[in-house]
Write a protein that holds these residues in place. Structure first.
Motif, short mmCIF file in Angstrom:
data_model
loop_
_atom_site.label_atom_id
_atom_site.label_comp_id
_atom_site.label_asym_id
_atom_site.label_seq_id
_atom_site.Cartn_x
_atom_site.Cartn_y
_atom_site.Cartn_z
N LEU A 219 27.54 -16.50 -11.61
CA LEU A 219 26.39 -17.41 -11.60
C LEU A 219 26.87 -18.77 -11.10
CD1 LEU A 219 23.56 -17.86 -14.12
CD2 LEU A 219 24.99 -19.86 -13.65
N GLY A 220 26.21 -19.30 -10.09
CA GLY A 220 26.61 -20.58 -9.50
C GLY A 220 25.59 -21.67 -9.79
N ILE A 221 26.10 -22.86 -10.10
CA ILE A 221 25.25 -24.00 -10.41
C ILE A 221 25.51 -25.11 -9.39
CG2 ILE A 221 24.71 -25.79 -12.13
CD1 ILE A 221 25.57 -23.85 -14.31
N GLU A 222 24.42 -25.57 -8.75
CA GLU A 222 24.54 -26.62 -7.72
C GLU A 222 23.60 -27.77 -8.08
OE1 GLU A 222 25.79 -27.80 -4.78
OE2 GLU A 222 24.11 -29.21 -4.75
N THR A 223 24.18 -28.95 -8.29
CA THR A 223 23.35 -30.12 -8.60
C THR A 223 23.87 -31.38 -7.89
OG1 THR A 223 24.64 -30.76 -10.56
CG2 THR A 223 22.80 -29.26 -10.94
N SER A 224 24.39 -31.22 -6.67
CA SER A 224 25.04 -32.38 -6.04
C SER A 224 24.06 -33.40 -5.46
CB SER A 224 25.98 -31.92 -4.93
OG SER A 224 25.26 -31.39 -3.86
N CYS A 225 22.81 -32.97 -5.23
CA CYS A 225 21.84 -33.91 -4.64
C CYS A 225 20.51 -33.74 -5.35
CB CYS A 225 21.76 -33.69 -3.13
SG CYS A 225 20.87 -35.00 -2.28
N ASP A 226 19.45 -33.43 -4.63
CA ASP A 226 18.14 -33.35 -5.29
C ASP A 226 17.66 -31.93 -5.54
OD1 ASP A 226 17.80 -32.91 -2.61
OD2 ASP A 226 15.88 -33.91 -2.48
N GLU A 227 18.50 -30.93 -5.25
CA GLU A 227 18.12 -29.55 -5.55
C GLU A 227 18.90 -29.02 -6.74
OE1 GLU A 227 18.33 -29.74 -1.85
OE2 GLU A 227 16.14 -29.61 -1.70
N THR A 228 18.17 -28.50 -7.74
CA THR A 228 18.83 -27.81 -8.83
C THR A 228 18.87 -26.35 -8.40
OG1 THR A 228 17.65 -29.29 -10.34
CG2 THR A 228 18.83 -27.41 -11.32
N ALA B 17 24.40 -36.78 -10.68
CA ALA B 17 23.77 -35.48 -10.48
C ALA B 17 24.78 -34.35 -10.69
CB ALA B 17 23.16 -35.40 -9.09
N LEU B 18 25.97 -34.55 -10.13
CA LEU B 18 27.04 -33.54 -10.29
C LEU B 18 27.37 -33.33 -11.77
CD1 LEU B 18 29.45 -34.76 -7.47
CD2 LEU B 18 28.36 -32.51 -7.54
N MET B 19 27.43 -34.44 -12.52
CA MET B 19 27.83 -34.37 -13.93
C MET B 19 26.91 -33.50 -14.75
SD MET B 19 29.26 -38.01 -15.15
CE MET B 19 29.21 -39.18 -13.83
N VAL B 20 25.63 -33.50 -14.41
CA VAL B 20 24.68 -32.68 -15.16
C VAL B 20 25.02 -31.19 -14.99
CG1 VAL B 20 22.26 -32.05 -15.46
CG2 VAL B 20 22.87 -34.41 -14.91
N GLY B 21 25.28 -30.79 -13.76
CA GLY B 21 25.62 -29.40 -13.49
C GLY B 21 26.95 -29.01 -14.10
N ILE B 22 27.91 -29.93 -14.01
CA ILE B 22 29.25 -29.65 -14.54
C ILE B 22 29.20 -29.49 -16.06
CG2 ILE B 22 31.56 -30.62 -14.89
CD1 ILE B 22 31.27 -31.90 -12.08
N GLY B 23 28.45 -30.37 -16.72
CA GLY B 23 28.31 -30.27 -18.18
C GLY B 23 27.72 -28.93 -18.58
N ALA B 24 26.67 -28.54 -17.87
CA ALA B 24 26.01 -27.27 -18.17
C ALA B 24 26.96 -26.10 -17.93
CB ALA B 24 24.76 -27.13 -17.32
N ALA B 25 27.70 -26.15 -16.82
CA ALA B 25 28.60 -25.05 -16.47
C ALA B 25 29.73 -24.91 -17.48
CB ALA B 25 29.18 -25.28 -15.07
#
Ligand code: KG4
Ligand code: ZN
Length: 355
Positions: free
Chosen positions: A8-17, A90-98
């Motif tokens: 499962l991949g998580i991408e949150t680097s810009c405006d797309e979750t 934005a990256l931090m949100v995805g990283i925290g979740a991952a």
């Protein structure tokens, strides 16, 4: 681990979750929630707004992706996440979740490079023959404009050049704004340009002079072009109607010309007869047409993944991690953070050193 990992991949680097699930090289789901509408009134992506939107969108996007792929969290072999480059918050949100997901599930976590992810997207294109190496890759979006030489997706990606100021998509957005067109500007300019004459105004081609070839042969610059368009518009006699279609077509021609010329120059110089295109600006039909036409004349094969895999998404991040796993790479240790300027040569972040 089995030969075809479920990732499962998580991408949150810009405006797309983006949440994507792959098994080996097979795409199982690609869920995208975009906060683009929330940025529209600002004329560009607002980092704080993007980060908040990721927080809200992540959980439902993960659930939707799992449901579409018909797998449970406990089935996963690994979790993957973009650790950079991109907007730090934005990256931090995805990283925290991952990290939370990986720890809770007791599964390995792969922190990977967003730009290399764009290349990995190509692997998921079930219609296309396998990706061959080496290949030149041109990535163009609202956040990046990079020319890469890819010898191996998991171990050898070289940066040939990148934009020294605005990204190509950003240039479309800014020029759209000065022509009075709404955000995002790319599709708007594209539409306006359809009825315009691309040869009507000769706008500059950034970093394309003979004197630029020494230091910036494969770099891009679009801010001078944007200024040239602004100046041209300002210089029209008062009260005269701006020929928006001609300006849009001429501007688009300049961007497309520079992108394709530099990409094919790299193919010729490095003797690589393959060019991979990626990023949201690939939606531009003129760019695709000119690239295909000129590449054909130069004996270069062009690969363009489906647009849903070209724009930012989680499936490409899962695909890259899947390749790393199949190449026998160790997961990332959990100490990594967000790196907004992560160099493209760093394909995976913080690979754990076996004890
Ligand atoms: O890859 P993407 O969805 O998101 C990132 O920026 O990472 O790319 C969005 C960018 C925006 O700047 C948008 O204006 C541009 O891609 N774009 C286009 C077109 N469609 C979207 N640019 C030119 N022509 C288009 N048809
Ligand atoms: Zn991107």
């Amino acid at each position: 681990m089995n030969r075809e990992p479920l990732v499962l991949g998580i991408e949150t680097s810009c405006d797309e979750t983006g949440i994507g699930i792959v098994r080996g090289r097979t795409l199982l789901s690609n869920t995208i929630a975009s906060s683009m509408d929330e940025h529209a009134r600002y004329g560009g992506v607002v980092p704080e707004v993007a980060a908040r939107a990721h927080l809200e969108a992540l959980q439902p996007a993960i659930e939707a992706a799992l449901a579409e792929a018909r797998v449970a969290l406990s089935d996963l072999d690994a979790v993957a996440v973009t650790s950079g480059p991109g907007l730090a918050g934005a990256l931090m949100v995805g990283i925290g979740a991952a990290k939370a997901l990986a720890v809770a599930l007791g599964k390995p976590l792969y922190a990977v490079n967003h730009l290399v992810g764009h290349i990995a997207a190509d692997i998921l294109d079930a219609e296309a023959p396998p990706l061959e190496y080496p290949t030149v890759a041109l990535l163009v979006s609202g956040g990046h404009t990079s020319l890469l030489l890819v010898r191996d997706l998991t171990s050898d990606v070289e940066l040939l050049g990148e934009t020294v100021d605005d990204a190509a998509g950003e240039a479309f957005d800014k020029v759209a704004r000065l022509l009075g067109l709404p955000y995002p500007g790319g599709p708007q300019i594209d539409r306006a340009a359809a009825s315009g004459d691309p040869a009507s105004i000769r706008f500059p081609r950034g970093l394309s002079r003979a004197s630029d070839m020494d230091k910036h042969r494969y770099d891009f610059s679009f801010s001078g072009l944007k200024t040239a368009v602004a100046r041209w518009v300002e210089q029209q006699p008062e009260g005269a109607e701006i020929p928006v279609a001609d300006v849009a077509a001429s501007f688009r021609e300049s961007v497309v010309d520079v992108l394709v010329t530099k990409a094919l120059d790299a193919c010729a110089r490095y003797e690589v007869p393959r060019l991979l295109l990626g990023g949201g600006v690939i939606a531009n039909r003129r760019l695709r047409d000119v690239a295909l036409e000129r590449a054909d004349a130069a004996g270069v094969t062009v690969r363009i993944p489906p647009l849903s895999l070209c724009t930012d998404n989680g499936a490409m991040i899962a695909a890259l991690a899947s390749e790393l796993i199949m190449a026998g790479r160790a997961p990332s240790s959990l100490g990594f953070g967000a790196d907004s300027t992560l160099p493209v040569t760093q394909i995976q972040v913080d690979e754990a050193v076996p004890a």
